[in-house]
Scaffold this active site. Sequence first.
Site, mmCIF file in Angstrom:
data_model
loop_
_atom_site.group_PDB
_atom_site.id
_atom_site.type_symbol
_atom_site.label_atom_id
_atom_site.label_comp_id
_atom_site.label_asym_id
_atom_site.label_seq_id
_atom_site.Cartn_x
_atom_site.Cartn_y
_atom_site.Cartn_z
ATOM 1 N N LEU A 122 64.354 42.147 -18.377
ATOM 2 C CA LEU A 122 65.067 41.039 -17.744
ATOM 3 C C LEU A 122 65.970 41.501 -16.609
ATOM 4 O O LEU A 122 66.625 42.538 -16.724
ATOM 5 C CB LEU A 122 65.954 40.328 -18.778
ATOM 6 C CG LEU A 122 65.268 39.543 -19.890
ATOM 7 C CD1 LEU A 122 66.298 39.192 -20.957
ATOM 8 C CD2 LEU A 122 64.629 38.291 -19.313
ATOM 9 N N HIS A 123 66.001 40.727 -15.525
ATOM 10 C CA HIS A 123 66.942 41.003 -14.446
ATOM 11 C C HIS A 123 67.229 39.717 -13.685
ATOM 12 O O HIS A 123 66.310 38.984 -13.347
ATOM 13 C CB HIS A 123 66.426 42.105 -13.509
ATOM 14 C CG HIS A 123 65.036 41.891 -12.994
ATOM 15 N ND1 HIS A 123 63.921 42.092 -13.779
ATOM 16 C CD2 HIS A 123 64.573 41.486 -11.784
ATOM 17 C CE1 HIS A 123 62.838 41.834 -13.073
ATOM 18 N NE2 HIS A 123 63.197 41.450 -11.851
ATOM 19 N N THR A 124 68.495 39.438 -13.451
ATOM 20 C CA THR A 124 68.891 38.244 -12.704
ATOM 21 C C THR A 124 69.148 38.626 -11.254
ATOM 22 O O THR A 124 70.002 39.470 -10.975
ATOM 23 C CB THR A 124 70.192 37.633 -13.284
ATOM 24 O OG1 THR A 124 69.960 37.286 -14.647
ATOM 25 C CG2 THR A 124 70.609 36.393 -12.515
#
Length: 179
Positions: A122-124
Amino acid sequence: MEQVFAPWRIEWIKRDKETPDVDDCVFCEFPERDDDRENRIVARSEHAFVLLNNYPYNPGHVMVIPNRHTGDYADLSDEELLDHARLKQRTFDALESALQPDGFNAGLNLGEGAGGSIGDHLHTHVVPRWQGDTNFMPVISDTTVIVEALAETYTHVHEAFADQEGATVPNSDRAVVFE
Ligand SMILES: [Zn+2]
Protein backbone atom coordinates in the site's frame (compact mmCIF):
# COMPACT_ATOMS: atom_id res chain seq x y z
CA MET A 1 -10.91 23.03 -20.24
CA GLU A 2 -10.88 20.62 -17.36
CA GLN A 3 -7.52 19.11 -16.64
CA VAL A 4 -7.20 15.35 -16.53
CA PHE A 5 -5.35 14.24 -13.46
CA ALA A 6 -4.03 10.70 -13.16
CA PRO A 7 -0.90 10.32 -11.02
CA TRP A 8 -1.84 6.65 -10.59
CA ARG A 9 -0.68 6.11 -14.14
CA ILE A 10 2.87 6.90 -13.10
CA GLU A 11 4.98 3.93 -12.33
CA TRP A 12 7.21 4.65 -9.41
CA ILE A 13 9.93 2.38 -10.68
CA LYS A 14 10.04 0.53 -13.98
CA ARG A 15 10.32 -3.15 -13.28
CA ASP A 16 10.51 -6.26 -15.41
CA LYS A 17 9.61 -8.76 -12.74
CA GLU A 18 6.00 -9.79 -12.85
CA THR A 19 5.40 -11.06 -9.36
CA PRO A 20 7.35 -9.05 -6.81
CA ASP A 21 7.28 -10.51 -3.31
CA VAL A 22 8.43 -9.17 0.03
CA ASP A 23 12.10 -9.85 -0.68
CA ASP A 24 11.77 -7.94 -3.88
CA CYS A 25 9.79 -4.92 -2.68
CA VAL A 26 11.49 -1.51 -2.69
CA PHE A 27 8.98 -0.18 -0.15
CA CYS A 28 10.25 -2.85 2.25
CA GLU A 29 13.89 -2.56 1.21
CA PHE A 30 14.48 1.22 1.21
CA PRO A 31 13.60 1.80 4.88
CA GLU A 32 16.15 -0.88 5.82
CA ARG A 33 19.01 0.96 4.14
CA ASP A 34 21.19 3.47 5.98
CA ASP A 35 20.98 6.54 3.79
CA ASP A 36 17.47 8.01 3.84
CA ARG A 37 18.46 11.06 1.80
CA GLU A 38 19.91 8.87 -0.94
CA ASN A 39 16.75 6.77 -0.94
CA ARG A 40 14.47 9.85 -0.67
CA ILE A 41 12.82 8.84 2.60
CA VAL A 42 12.04 12.19 4.16
CA ALA A 43 10.04 11.31 7.29
CA ARG A 44 9.21 8.29 9.41
CA SER A 45 6.60 7.55 12.05
CA GLU A 46 6.13 4.41 14.11
CA HIS A 47 4.24 2.50 11.40
CA ALA A 48 4.79 4.47 8.20
CA PHE A 49 7.22 6.59 6.18
CA VAL A 50 7.20 9.31 3.52
CA LEU A 51 9.06 8.73 0.26
CA LEU A 52 9.64 11.22 -2.55
CA ASN A 53 8.38 9.85 -5.87
CA ASN A 54 11.26 9.26 -8.31
CA TYR A 55 8.90 9.98 -11.19
CA PRO A 56 7.01 12.97 -9.82
CA TYR A 57 3.83 14.28 -11.34
CA ASN A 58 4.68 17.61 -9.73
CA PRO A 59 7.48 18.84 -7.45
CA GLY A 60 6.84 17.51 -3.96
CA HIS A 61 4.98 14.40 -5.14
CA VAL A 62 5.44 11.95 -2.27
CA MET A 63 4.00 8.64 -1.11
CA VAL A 64 2.96 7.89 2.46
CA ILE A 65 3.62 4.19 2.97
CA PRO A 66 2.76 1.84 5.84
CA ASN A 67 5.85 -0.08 6.97
CA ARG A 68 4.12 -3.43 6.81
CA HIS A 69 4.03 -5.26 3.48
CA THR A 70 0.37 -5.59 2.57
CA GLY A 71 -1.78 -4.60 -0.39
CA ASP A 72 -5.01 -5.06 1.55
CA TYR A 73 -6.24 -1.85 3.15
CA ALA A 74 -8.60 -3.81 5.41
CA ASP A 75 -5.57 -5.62 6.75
CA LEU A 76 -4.19 -2.52 8.50
CA SER A 77 -4.82 -2.38 12.25
CA ASP A 78 -6.45 0.65 13.91
CA GLU A 79 -3.05 1.68 15.19
CA GLU A 80 -1.48 1.46 11.73
CA LEU A 81 -4.39 3.33 10.13
CA LEU A 82 -4.20 6.16 12.64
CA ASP A 83 -0.44 6.42 12.37
CA HIS A 84 -0.63 6.48 8.56
CA ALA A 85 -3.38 9.15 8.66
CA ARG A 86 -1.41 11.30 11.10
CA LEU A 87 1.66 11.07 8.90
CA LYS A 88 -0.49 12.21 5.96
CA GLN A 89 -1.58 15.24 7.99
CA ARG A 90 2.05 16.04 8.72
CA THR A 91 2.89 15.56 5.03
CA PHE A 92 0.23 18.07 3.88
CA ASP A 93 1.55 20.50 6.46
CA ALA A 94 5.22 20.04 5.46
CA LEU A 95 4.51 20.36 1.74
CA GLU A 96 2.33 23.39 2.40
CA SER A 97 5.11 25.27 4.16
CA ALA A 98 7.91 23.99 1.90
CA LEU A 99 6.25 24.56 -1.47
CA GLN A 100 3.12 26.71 -0.96
CA PRO A 101 0.87 24.77 -3.35
CA ASP A 102 -2.71 25.86 -4.08
CA GLY A 103 -4.03 22.43 -3.16
CA PHE A 104 -3.38 18.67 -3.09
CA ASN A 105 -4.57 15.47 -4.66
CA ALA A 106 -4.16 12.42 -2.47
CA GLY A 107 -5.14 8.82 -2.95
CA LEU A 108 -4.48 5.10 -2.96
CA ASN A 109 -4.27 2.78 -5.93
CA LEU A 110 -5.76 -0.50 -4.71
CA GLY A 111 -5.02 -3.48 -6.90
CA GLU A 112 -3.47 -3.83 -10.31
CA GLY A 113 -6.73 -2.86 -12.01
CA ALA A 114 -6.42 0.58 -10.42
CA GLY A 115 -2.98 1.09 -11.87
CA GLY A 116 -0.90 0.39 -8.79
CA SER A 117 2.70 -0.10 -9.85
CA ILE A 118 3.73 -2.00 -6.74
CA GLY A 119 0.33 -3.45 -6.11
CA ASP A 120 1.15 -5.54 -3.11
CA HIS A 121 2.47 -2.78 -0.82
CA LEU A 122 0.00 0.00 0.00
CA HIS A 123 1.07 3.57 -0.72
CA THR A 124 -0.89 6.82 -0.70
CA HIS A 125 0.13 9.37 -3.32
CA VAL A 126 0.17 13.00 -2.19
CA VAL A 127 0.59 15.46 -5.04
CA PRO A 128 0.83 19.24 -4.54
CA ARG A 129 -1.16 21.21 -7.13
CA TRP A 130 -0.81 24.75 -8.39
CA GLN A 131 -3.37 26.73 -10.36
CA GLY A 132 -2.79 25.96 -14.02
CA ASP A 133 0.01 23.47 -13.42
CA THR A 134 0.92 20.93 -16.05
CA ASN A 135 2.59 17.57 -15.63
CA PHE A 136 6.10 18.32 -14.46
CA MET A 137 7.73 15.31 -16.18
CA PRO A 138 7.10 16.17 -19.84
CA VAL A 139 8.04 19.77 -19.08
CA ILE A 140 11.35 18.77 -17.52
CA SER A 141 12.42 15.63 -19.31
CA ASP A 142 16.15 16.01 -18.69
CA THR A 143 17.08 13.28 -16.19
CA THR A 144 19.88 15.30 -14.57
CA VAL A 145 17.50 18.17 -13.96
CA ILE A 146 14.95 15.82 -12.37
CA VAL A 147 17.57 14.30 -10.06
CA GLU A 148 18.68 17.78 -9.00
CA ALA A 149 15.09 18.88 -8.52
CA LEU A 150 14.44 15.84 -6.32
CA ALA A 151 17.50 16.55 -4.18
CA GLU A 152 16.43 20.16 -3.72
CA THR A 153 12.84 19.19 -2.94
CA TYR A 154 14.11 16.65 -0.40
CA THR A 155 16.03 19.39 1.43
CA HIS A 156 13.06 21.77 1.56
CA VAL A 157 10.54 19.15 2.64
CA HIS A 158 12.99 17.68 5.18
CA GLU A 159 13.39 21.13 6.76
CA ALA A 160 9.63 21.61 6.87
CA PHE A 161 9.09 18.27 8.64
CA ALA A 162 11.95 19.07 11.03
CA ASP A 163 10.16 22.30 12.04
CA GLN A 164 7.05 20.42 13.15
CA GLU A 165 6.18 19.77 16.76
CA GLY A 166 7.38 16.36 17.95
CA ALA A 167 10.03 16.05 15.24
CA THR A 168 13.42 14.47 15.88
CA VAL A 169 16.21 14.86 13.34
CA PRO A 170 18.98 12.24 13.76
CA ASN A 171 21.08 14.05 11.12
CA SER A 172 20.51 15.69 7.74
CA ASP A 173 20.96 12.42 5.85
CA ARG A 174 18.33 10.64 7.91
CA ALA A 175 14.56 11.03 7.76
CA VAL A 176 12.80 13.25 10.29
CA VAL A 177 11.37 10.94 12.96
CA PHE A 178 8.00 11.25 14.74
CA GLU A 179 7.47 9.04 17.77
ZN1 LIG B 1 6.76 -4.29 0.72
